[in-house]
Motif scaffolding. Sequence first.
Motif, PDB file in Angstrom:
ATOM      1  N   VAL A 160       0.052  21.970 -10.336  1.00 50.38           N
ATOM      2  CA  VAL A 160      -0.742  22.351  -9.149  1.00 50.38           C
ATOM      3  C   VAL A 160      -1.437  21.141  -8.544  1.00 50.38           C
ATOM      4  N   PHE A 161      -2.037  20.299  -9.372  1.00 51.50           N
ATOM      5  CA  PHE A 161      -2.771  19.136  -8.874  1.00 51.50           C
ATOM      6  C   PHE A 161      -1.836  18.193  -8.110  1.00 51.50           C
ATOM      7  N   THR A 162      -0.682  17.898  -8.703  1.00 51.30           N
ATOM      8  CA  THR A 162       0.282  16.991  -8.065  1.00 51.30           C
ATOM      9  C   THR A 162       0.846  17.588  -6.778  1.00 51.30           C
ATOM     10  N   GLY A 163       1.220  18.859  -6.839  1.00 48.47           N
ATOM     11  CA  GLY A 163       1.758  19.524  -5.650  1.00 48.47           C
ATOM     12  C   GLY A 163       0.755  19.564  -4.514  1.00 48.47           C
ATOM     13  N   THR A 164      -0.497  19.776  -4.860  1.00 50.47           N
ATOM     14  CA  THR A 164      -1.560  19.823  -3.848  1.00 50.47           C
ATOM     15  C   THR A 164      -1.736  18.465  -3.183  1.00 50.47           C
ATOM     16  N   TRP A 165      -1.776  17.406  -3.992  1.00 46.74           N
ATOM     17  CA  TRP A 165      -1.939  16.066  -3.428  1.00 46.74           C
ATOM     18  C   TRP A 165      -0.743  15.667  -2.560  1.00 46.74           C
ATOM     19  N   ASN A 166       0.463  16.049  -2.985  1.00 44.78           N
ATOM     20  CA  ASN A 166       1.645  15.761  -2.159  1.00 44.78           C
ATOM     21  C   ASN A 166       1.542  16.466  -0.809  1.00 44.78           C
ATOM     22  N   ALA A 167       1.065  17.720  -0.824  1.00 44.46           N
ATOM     23  CA  ALA A 167       0.920  18.474   0.422  1.00 44.46           C
ATOM     24  C   ALA A 167      -0.124  17.827   1.331  1.00 44.46           C
ATOM     25  N   VAL A 168      -1.232  17.366   0.751  1.00 46.49           N
ATOM     26  CA  VAL A 168      -2.291  16.724   1.543  1.00 46.49           C
ATOM     27  C   VAL A 168      -1.777  15.420   2.154  1.00 46.49           C
ATOM     28  N   MET A 169      -1.120  14.594   1.348  1.00 43.28           N
ATOM     29  CA  MET A 169      -0.630  13.300   1.856  1.00 43.28           C
ATOM     30  C   MET A 169       0.452  13.480   2.913  1.00 43.28           C
ATOM     31  N   ASN A 170       1.287  14.486   2.748  1.00 37.12           N
ATOM     32  CA  ASN A 170       2.305  14.764   3.765  1.00 37.12           C
ATOM     33  C   ASN A 170       1.696  15.317   5.050  1.00 37.12           C
ATOM     34  N   SER A 171       0.677  16.182   4.896  1.00 32.71           N
ATOM     35  CA  SER A 171       0.058  16.819   6.069  1.00 32.71           C
ATOM     36  C   SER A 171      -0.747  15.848   6.916  1.00 32.71           C
ATOM     37  N   PHE A 172      -1.444  14.922   6.251  1.00 32.97           N
ATOM     38  CA  PHE A 172      -2.366  14.033   6.969  1.00 32.97           C
ATOM     39  C   PHE A 172      -1.844  12.597   7.096  1.00 32.97           C
ATOM     40  N   ASP A 173      -0.583  12.355   6.678  1.00 35.60           N
ATOM     41  CA  ASP A 173       0.002  11.014   6.762  1.00 35.60           C
ATOM     42  C   ASP A 173      -0.931   9.967   6.168  1.00 35.60           C
ATOM     43  N   CYS A 174      -1.348  10.220   4.933  1.00 33.56           N
ATOM     44  CA  CYS A 174      -2.274   9.322   4.260  1.00 33.56           C
ATOM     45  C   CYS A 174      -1.743   9.015   2.869  1.00 33.56           C
ATOM     46  N   CYS A 175      -2.443   8.141   2.143  1.00 33.11           N
ATOM     47  CA  CYS A 175      -1.969   7.726   0.823  1.00 33.11           C
ATOM     48  C   CYS A 175      -3.160   7.428  -0.083  1.00 33.11           C
ATOM     49  N   GLY A 176      -3.234   8.141  -1.199  1.00 40.75           N
ATOM     50  CA  GLY A 176      -4.348   7.947  -2.113  1.00 40.75           C
ATOM     51  C   GLY A 176      -5.647   8.483  -1.550  1.00 40.75           C
ATOM     52  N   VAL A 177      -6.732   8.218  -2.251  1.00 36.72           N
ATOM     53  CA  VAL A 177      -8.051   8.665  -1.781  1.00 36.72           C
ATOM     54  C   VAL A 177      -8.607   7.659  -0.782  1.00 36.72           C
ATOM     55  N   ASN A 178      -8.609   6.383  -1.186  1.00 36.85           N
ATOM     56  CA  ASN A 178      -9.127   5.320  -0.320  1.00 36.85           C
ATOM     57  C   ASN A 178      -8.009   4.524   0.344  1.00 36.85           C
ATOM     58  N   SER A 179      -6.924   4.287  -0.414  1.00 42.41           N
ATOM     59  CA  SER A 179      -5.791   3.496   0.063  1.00 42.41           C
ATOM     60  C   SER A 179      -4.677   3.586  -0.974  1.00 42.41           C
ATOM     61  N   PRO A 180      -3.496   3.047  -0.681  1.00 39.02           N
ATOM     62  CA  PRO A 180      -2.406   3.062  -1.669  1.00 39.02           C
ATOM     63  C   PRO A 180      -2.750   2.355  -2.979  1.00 39.02           C
ATOM     64  N   GLU A 181      -3.738   1.455  -2.951  1.00 38.84           N
ATOM     65  CA  GLU A 181      -4.128   0.738  -4.163  1.00 38.84           C
ATOM     66  C   GLU A 181      -4.715   1.670  -5.227  1.00 38.84           C
ATOM     67  N   ASP A 182      -5.046   2.902  -4.846  1.00 39.81           N
ATOM     68  CA  ASP A 182      -5.584   3.862  -5.821  1.00 39.81           C
ATOM     69  C   ASP A 182      -4.584   4.187  -6.923  1.00 39.81           C
ATOM     70  N   PHE A 183      -3.290   3.936  -6.674  1.00 42.63           N
ATOM     71  CA  PHE A 183      -2.274   4.267  -7.677  1.00 42.63           C
ATOM     72  C   PHE A 183      -2.090   3.168  -8.725  1.00 42.63           C
ATOM     73  N   GLU A 184      -2.786   2.050  -8.553  1.00 40.74           N
ATOM     74  CA  GLU A 184      -2.742   1.016  -9.580  1.00 40.74           C
ATOM     75  C   GLU A 184      -3.447   1.528 -10.839  1.00 40.74           C
ATOM     76  N   GLU A 185      -2.869   1.233 -11.999  1.00 37.23           N
ATOM     77  CA  GLU A 185      -3.417   1.645 -13.298  1.00 37.23           C
ATOM     78  C   GLU A 185      -3.656   3.161 -13.347  1.00 37.23           C
ATOM     79  N   SER A 186      -2.673   3.907 -12.847  1.00 38.18           N
ATOM     80  CA  SER A 186      -2.779   5.370 -12.818  1.00 38.18           C
ATOM     81  C   SER A 186      -1.678   6.011 -13.655  1.00 38.18           C
ATOM     82  N   LEU A 187      -1.822   7.326 -13.880  1.00 35.87           N
ATOM     83  CA  LEU A 187      -0.784   8.079 -14.593  1.00 35.87           C
ATOM     84  C   LEU A 187       0.545   7.994 -13.846  1.00 35.87           C
TER      85      LEU A 187
END
Length: 258
Positions: free
Chosen positions: A145-172
């Motif tokens: 659910v968490f992953t699917g929700t974030w994918n939907a948000v990023m697709n809907s708003f044409d955005c990436c991560g919370v602050n920027s794409p760098e949020d995915f560094e050192e992530s799961l």
Amino acid sequence: MGLGEASATGTAMDGDCLSCIKYLMFVFNFLIFLGGSFLLGVGVWVLVDPTGFREIVAANPLLFTGVYIVLAMGGLLFLLGFLGCCGAIRENKCLLLFFFMLILVIFLAELAAAILAFIFREHLTREYFTKELKRHYQGYNNTDVFTGTWNAVMNSFDCCGVNSPEDFEESLFRLINRNEMVPAACCRRGSHTGDSAYVSQEECLMGKMLFRNNKGCYSAVVDYFELYIYVAGALAIVVLTIELFAMVFAMCLFRGIQ
């Protein structure tokens, strides 16, 4: 002037005052009725809105619970406005007392909700969402659910991560997908409306800025809903003020009815 005339004048003034309070209470309760209708509409809109707001709400348990609280409060205010209008016009003491007690409970509940929102405000910060994204976002497992929700948000708003794409560094996400800098949901799509094709998914996954969305979702969502947030805050203050006056008028009318 005799005692009889003075008494008659006093009675007439009391009657005029009571009538004024009655109609003022009717007006205030009609406003409460409208406020309840508005809150019901907002709650239903959030649950069925196709632009992605319900995915944002689902991503945070506090927001998800808040939607149903808004619906419940809207329904109660809708009912109370109706009861208050009937009690004022009919000058029914039982209805007025019932109205006063219920609106007092709601008034206290709304104050408690505002205090709790202030106490738990850290759960709506960039830092909180970033920490949760790093810990739980998997990238392509939409059954989560968490992953699917974030994918939907990023697709809907044409955005990436919370602050920027760098949020995915050192992530799961990076632990699971070692060859990708960002998930596919961050990749830019064609400029035509409704175009779901990626400009260059391979270049995007390698982390090249020209082919990915570089704006953070926190800013994108706040920018999109900024007006609604201010309107909701202003409306909450107005509703609390109206409820306070309605309680005062209800008690005055209750005491004035013989």
